[in-house]
Design an enzyme around this catalytic site. Structure first.
Site, PDB file in Angstrom:
ATOM      1  N   GLU A   1       5.583  11.134  -1.570  1.00 39.25           N
ATOM      2  CA  GLU A   1       3.752  11.928  -1.465  1.00 39.25           C
ATOM      3  C   GLU A   1       2.901  12.070  -2.650  1.00 39.25           C
ATOM      4  OE1 GLU A   1       3.350  13.750   1.897  1.00 39.25           O
ATOM      5  OE2 GLU A   1       4.749  12.155   1.875  1.00 39.25           O
TER       6      GLU A   1
ATOM      7  N   THR B   1       9.795   7.852   6.429  1.00 46.32           N
ATOM      8  CA  THR B   1      11.445   8.719   7.023  1.00 46.32           C
ATOM      9  C   THR B   1      10.814   8.662   8.276  1.00 46.32           C
ATOM     10  OG1 THR B   1      10.941   9.298   4.553  1.00 46.32           O
ATOM     11  CG2 THR B   1      11.865  11.078   5.988  1.00 46.32           C
TER      12      THR B   1
ATOM     13  N   GLN C   1      24.487  16.888 -17.695  1.00 50.06           N
ATOM     14  CA  GLN C   1      25.944  17.407 -19.360  1.00 50.06           C
ATOM     15  C   GLN C   1      25.955  18.683 -19.297  1.00 50.06           C
ATOM     16  OE1 GLN C   1      24.682  15.051 -20.998  1.00 50.06           O
ATOM     17  NE2 GLN C   1      24.882  15.249 -22.816  1.00 50.06           N
TER      18      GLN C   1
ATOM     19  N   ARG D   1      35.056  27.101 -16.610  1.00 49.47           N
ATOM     20  CA  ARG D   1      35.232  26.230 -17.311  1.00 49.47           C
ATOM     21  C   ARG D   1      35.486  26.922 -19.183  1.00 49.47           C
ATOM     22  NH1 ARG D   1      37.492  21.194 -18.301  1.00 49.47           N
ATOM     23  NH2 ARG D   1      36.489  20.080 -19.579  1.00 49.47           N
TER      24      ARG D   1
ATOM     25  N   ALA E   1       0.573  -1.521   0.195  1.00 56.00           N
ATOM     26  CA  ALA E   1       0.384   0.001   0.076  1.00 56.00           C
ATOM     27  C   ALA E   1       0.413   1.421  -0.368  1.00 56.00           C
ATOM     28  CB  ALA E   1      -0.802   0.050   1.214  1.00 56.00           C
ATOM     29  N   GLY E   2       1.004   2.017  -1.088  1.00 57.41           N
ATOM     30  CA  GLY E   2       1.600   2.671  -1.533  1.00 57.41           C
ATOM     31  C   GLY E   2       0.591   4.136  -1.901  1.00 57.41           C
ATOM     32  N   SER E   3       0.650   4.935  -3.002  1.00 62.22           N
ATOM     33  CA  SER E   3      -0.374   5.302  -3.182  1.00 62.22           C
ATOM     34  C   SER E   3      -1.529   5.170  -3.007  1.00 62.22           C
ATOM     35  CB  SER E   3      -0.085   5.909  -5.096  1.00 62.22           C
ATOM     36  OG  SER E   3       0.716   5.966  -4.985  1.00 62.22           O
TER      37      SER E   3
END
Length: 375
Positions: A358, A157, A331, A263, A129-131
């Site tokens: 979230e 968390t 990049q 650079r 059960a996440g979202s």
């Protein structure tokens, strides 16, 4: 950018100095070790950042606390996303108590947070059960004057460092309810502590609840109000995730601009090449657009207006922007952007999670579509 109050300006000026002098210099070593940095936690307590969302009488921020929280998260995330996440989870874990708790619950637990400096954990996500929050299996069974909690929570968390948890559990077949649970209750144990790709300085753990007896007085709100509380929490937390994403993007762009000025390639500074300027221009534009959405969503929440659509817009737009910007900044740096000696590599890894936690960004688009269909 919305106008800042004098108190906000003072706070952000002081915080910016702390980020430059303390948080930023520790970011790389914290990421490399993957260890939770208690010194940064203590510093944030001293600044009042980890009690900002509490009611003012418990030392919370008195005016537009969500907006102020987001501005602080943005400032910290420019240097260290793991540190910025501390503010988010403290607010998320406190939300059920602050916005749905009784006065007696606030009187008991707000001082624990404010004075005893207890970190919060938010135990909702499970292996299956996440979202899909309705799919949780953690159960709370009535037993006399208690509820007995059994379940396994993952991706928590602050899971192994929190002193207080907000726990979502099933109190009926289709009934979800929140409980406030002290970490030291018998039956609570810590399982796996995750070794993550990014946000390595943030503690993410499995929390196991085995016959944990919780007094009925620790039920937050009424039985069956858990899903509603969780959805309200998202309206507050998603602008905060947007702010973290925005800070990440700003930090990556600022570092890359400085690098590109130093650079030299083909006889001139890297920043003078049109191909590089286009990438920097796109990043700068996305950052400005992100800021407007994030602040609108946060201020709408503070004003008591329904912000569900704006919160989802801010969350997915800012996090998608952060992922694109950090990828483009890698990049620009070329090979140097891909090695750990340079912070862009860490920011690139951190940005990915903002598209997932979230509520994954695909879910945010579903919510926005649903909200549009109601009007």
């Amino acid at each position: 950018m919305f106008e800042r109050s004098e108190a906000q300006r003072i706070l952000l000026t002081h915080l910016g100095r702390v980020v430059r002098e303390k948080v930023g210099p520790a970011a790389a070593s914290t990421d490399q070790s993957g260890e939770f940095n208690w010194e940064i936690v203590s510093l944030f307590w001293d600044l009042g950042l980890l009690k900002m969302m509490l009611p003012p009488k418990y030392d919370g921020w008195p005016e537009n606390p969500t907006h102020t929280l987001c501005l602080c998260i943005e400032e910290i995330a420019k240097a260290c996303a793991s540190s910025a996440l501390l503010l988010i989870i403290q607010a998320v874990g406190s939300y059920p108590l602050i916005f749905a708790g009784s006065e007696s619950q606030k009187k008991k637990y707000c001082p624990m947070i404010s004075d005893e400096r207890r970190l919060m954990g938010y135990l909702v996500t499970e292996p299956g059960a996440g979202s899909d929050v309705q799919a949780i299996r953690c159960a709370a069974r009535p037993s006399g004057n208690d509820f007995i909690l059994n379940g396994r929570k993952v991706f928590a968390t602050n899971g192994s460092v929190a002193g207080i948890y907000s726990v979502l559990a099933k109190t009926g077949e289709k009934e979800l309810s929140f409980f406030i649970v002290e970490r030291d209750r018998k039956g609570i144990s810590i399982g796996r502590v995750e070794d993550k790709c990014g946000f390595r300085g943030s503690n993410t753990a499995e929390v196991i609840l085995e016959d944990v007896a919780v007094p009925e007085a620790n039920l937050i709100g009424k039985r069956g109000e858990g899903f509603k509380i969780a959805m309200g929490d998202f309206d507050m937390s998603r602008p905060a995730v947007a702010a973290l994403s925005l800070g990440l993007a700003e930090g990556a762009l600022d570092y890359t601009v400085d690098y590109a000025r130093q650079r030299h390639t083909f006889g001139k500074p890297l920043i003078q090449h049109q191909a590089i300027q286009f990438l920097l221009a796109d990043a700068s534009t996305l950052i400005e657009a992100s800021r407007g959405l994030m602040e609108r969503a946060a201020l709408a929440f503070d004003s008591g207006n329904k912000n569900t659509r704006l919160a989802s817009m801010a969350k997915f737009f800012c996090s998608d922007a952060a992922m694109k910007i950090t990828t483009d900044m890698v990049q620009v740096l070329g090979g140097y952007g891909y090695i750990k000696d340079y912070p862009i590599e860490r920011m690139f890894r951190d940005a990915k999670l903002t598209q997932i936690f979230e509520g994954a960004n695909q879910i945010q688009r579903m919510i926005i579509g649903r909200e549009i269909s109601k009007t």
